[in-house]
Design a protein around this motif. Sequence first.
Motif, PDB file in Angstrom:
ATOM      1  N   ARG A  68       0.832  -1.214   0.000  1.00  0.00           N
ATOM      2  CA  ARG A  68       0.000   0.000   0.000  1.00  0.00           C
ATOM      3  C   ARG A  68       0.863   1.259   0.000  1.00  0.00           C
ATOM      4  N   LYS A  69       1.949   1.245   0.755  1.00  0.00           N
ATOM      5  CA  LYS A  69       2.837   2.411   0.816  1.00  0.00           C
ATOM      6  C   LYS A  69       3.467   2.666  -0.559  1.00  0.00           C
ATOM      7  N   VAL A  70       3.915   1.603  -1.237  1.00  0.00           N
ATOM      8  CA  VAL A  70       4.509   1.758  -2.571  1.00  0.00           C
ATOM      9  C   VAL A  70       3.453   2.270  -3.559  1.00  0.00           C
ATOM     10  N   VAL A  71       2.236   1.744  -3.456  1.00  0.00           N
ATOM     11  CA  VAL A  71       1.152   2.205  -4.338  1.00  0.00           C
ATOM     12  C   VAL A  71       0.916   3.699  -4.151  1.00  0.00           C
ATOM     13  N   TRP A  72       0.755   4.149  -2.914  1.00  0.00           N
ATOM     14  CA  TRP A  72       0.470   5.564  -2.662  1.00  0.00           C
ATOM     15  C   TRP A  72       1.649   6.460  -3.016  1.00  0.00           C
ATOM     16  N   HIS A  73       2.850   5.989  -2.751  1.00  0.00           N
ATOM     17  CA  HIS A  73       4.038   6.773  -3.111  1.00  0.00           C
ATOM     18  C   HIS A  73       4.141   6.905  -4.635  1.00  0.00           C
ATOM     19  N   THR A  74       3.839   5.823  -5.334  1.00  0.00           N
ATOM     20  CA  THR A  74       3.873   5.855  -6.797  1.00  0.00           C
ATOM     21  C   THR A  74       2.813   6.807  -7.343  1.00  0.00           C
ATOM     22  N   ILE A  75       1.617   6.744  -6.788  1.00  0.00           N
ATOM     23  CA  ILE A  75       0.551   7.659  -7.223  1.00  0.00           C
ATOM     24  C   ILE A  75       0.977   9.103  -6.996  1.00  0.00           C
ATOM     25  N   ASP A  76       1.601   9.375  -5.853  1.00  0.00           N
ATOM     26  CA  ASP A  76       2.083  10.722  -5.557  1.00  0.00           C
ATOM     27  C   ASP A  76       3.134  11.167  -6.578  1.00  0.00           C
ATOM     28  N   LEU A  77       4.078  10.283  -6.899  1.00  0.00           N
ATOM     29  CA  LEU A  77       5.104  10.617  -7.892  1.00  0.00           C
ATOM     30  C   LEU A  77       4.497  10.839  -9.276  1.00  0.00           C
ATOM     31  N   LEU A  78       3.491  10.039  -9.624  1.00  0.00           N
ATOM     32  CA  LEU A  78       2.828  10.219 -10.924  1.00  0.00           C
ATOM     33  C   LEU A  78       2.074  11.545 -10.986  1.00  0.00           C
ATOM     34  N   ARG A  79       1.475  11.943  -9.876  1.00  0.00           N
ATOM     35  CA  ARG A  79       0.795  13.251  -9.840  1.00  0.00           C
ATOM     36  C   ARG A  79       1.793  14.385 -10.030  1.00  0.00           C
ATOM     37  N   LYS A  80       2.935  14.283  -9.375  1.00  0.00           N
ATOM     38  CA  LYS A  80       3.978  15.306  -9.542  1.00  0.00           C
ATOM     39  C   LYS A  80       4.456  15.348 -10.987  1.00  0.00           C
ATOM     40  N   GLU A  81       4.629  14.171 -11.573  1.00  0.00           N
ATOM     41  CA  GLU A  81       5.061  14.096 -12.966  1.00  0.00           C
ATOM     42  C   GLU A  81       4.028  14.746 -13.879  1.00  0.00           C
ATOM     43  N   LYS A  82       2.765  14.508 -13.617  1.00  0.00           N
ATOM     44  CA  LYS A  82       1.701  15.098 -14.434  1.00  0.00           C
ATOM     45  C   LYS A  82       1.736  16.623 -14.362  1.00  0.00           C
ATOM     46  N   ARG A  83       1.984  17.163 -13.158  1.00  0.00           N
ATOM     47  CA  ARG A  83       2.069  18.618 -13.011  1.00  0.00           C
ATOM     48  C   ARG A  83       3.203  19.190 -13.842  1.00  0.00           C
ATOM     49  N   ASN A  84       4.303  18.450 -13.950  1.00  0.00           N
ATOM     50  CA  ASN A  84       5.459  18.944 -14.701  1.00  0.00           C
ATOM     51  C   ASN A  84       5.334  18.708 -16.198  1.00  0.00           C
ATOM     52  N   GLN A  85       4.429  17.824 -16.605  1.00  0.00           N
ATOM     53  CA  GLN A  85       4.283  17.493 -18.024  1.00  0.00           C
ATOM     54  C   GLN A  85       3.935  18.696 -18.882  1.00  0.00           C
ATOM     55  N   ASN A  86       3.064  19.555 -18.411  1.00  0.00           N
ATOM     56  CA  ASN A  86       2.659  20.710 -19.216  1.00  0.00           C
ATOM     57  C   ASN A  86       3.841  21.598 -19.538  1.00  0.00           C
ATOM     58  N   LEU A  87       4.662  21.889 -18.538  1.00  0.00           N
ATOM     59  CA  LEU A  87       5.824  22.735 -18.792  1.00  0.00           C
ATOM     60  C   LEU A  87       6.803  22.037 -19.722  1.00  0.00           C
ATOM     61  N   GLU A  88       7.025  20.743 -19.518  1.00  0.00           N
ATOM     62  CA  GLU A  88       7.936  20.008 -20.396  1.00  0.00           C
ATOM     63  C   GLU A  88       7.421  20.031 -21.830  1.00  0.00           C
ATOM     64  N   HIS A  89       6.108  19.899 -21.999  1.00  0.00           N
ATOM     65  CA  HIS A  89       5.521  19.943 -23.334  1.00  0.00           C
ATOM     66  C   HIS A  89       5.756  21.306 -23.983  1.00  0.00           C
ATOM     67  N   ILE A  90       5.558  22.359 -23.225  1.00  0.00           N
ATOM     68  CA  ILE A  90       5.787  23.716 -23.744  1.00  0.00           C
ATOM     69  C   ILE A  90       7.242  23.885 -24.147  1.00  0.00           C
ATOM     70  N   ARG A 153      13.682  19.498 -10.713  1.00  0.00           N
ATOM     71  CA  ARG A 153      12.611  20.317 -10.128  1.00  0.00           C
ATOM     72  C   ARG A 153      13.020  21.794 -10.093  1.00  0.00           C
ATOM     73  N   GLN A 154      14.246  22.058  -9.679  1.00  0.00           N
ATOM     74  CA  GLN A 154      14.727  23.438  -9.622  1.00  0.00           C
ATOM     75  C   GLN A 154      14.786  24.059 -11.014  1.00  0.00           C
ATOM     76  N   LEU A 155      15.226  23.270 -11.984  1.00  0.00           N
ATOM     77  CA  LEU A 155      15.300  23.754 -13.362  1.00  0.00           C
ATOM     78  C   LEU A 155      13.908  24.085 -13.894  1.00  0.00           C
ATOM     79  N   LEU A 156      12.939  23.219 -13.634  1.00  0.00           N
ATOM     80  CA  LEU A 156      11.577  23.468 -14.105  1.00  0.00           C
ATOM     81  C   LEU A 156      10.981  24.712 -13.461  1.00  0.00           C
ATOM     82  N   VAL A 157      11.247  24.900 -12.174  1.00  0.00           N
ATOM     83  CA  VAL A 157      10.749  26.101 -11.491  1.00  0.00           C
ATOM     84  C   VAL A 157      11.383  27.342 -12.111  1.00  0.00           C
TER      85      VAL A 157
END
Length: 169
Positions: A68-90, A153-157
């Motif tokens: 369960r911990k790995v599942v939730w940690h993975t979901i959290d990492l995927l959410r962070k990745e999704k937030r960064n996807q828009n900027l990477e796409h741009i 993360r710092q570079l994207l910011v």
Amino acid sequence: MSQMKISEQAFLLAWHNQKLVRDALKYVHVSRTYQGYEDLFQEGIITYAGMIELHGKLTRELNRLSFRKVVWHTIDLLRKEKRNQNLEHILKLLITNRQFSSPELNLALVQELPKLNNTERMLFYSHLINGQSITSIAQKNQINRVQLQRVKRQLLVHLRKILILDYDL
């Protein structure tokens, strides 16, 4: 858990029972063909090893909690990745399809790239532009993967401030 020291024994136990981590990734629909699979897998092994270190020996209950911990940690990492996807796409559009970007944005990006340090520049081109995984870049350049993720993360910011705030994309 990121501050916790993980013993070699706990890490080896997690590594030998990596099926739990692979099953957790499968549970959240992360395919082995996904570009970031190896990064998520390594994060899962570290999370699992941390749980072993925290609770001692392997038990059915520990494996259930670890899954369960790995599942939730993975979901959290995927959410962070999704937030960064828009900027990477741009950023990819700015570099590869100049017709989609304004001259001001191109100028801003051209002016910022020389200001980046070697690691940031390598991440920009290898990961953001060419799509290489953080894990492969870390192995190839013998740099800690967690450190590369922090630099990313710092570079994207930084790029978000330059490209979005200044020019309201």
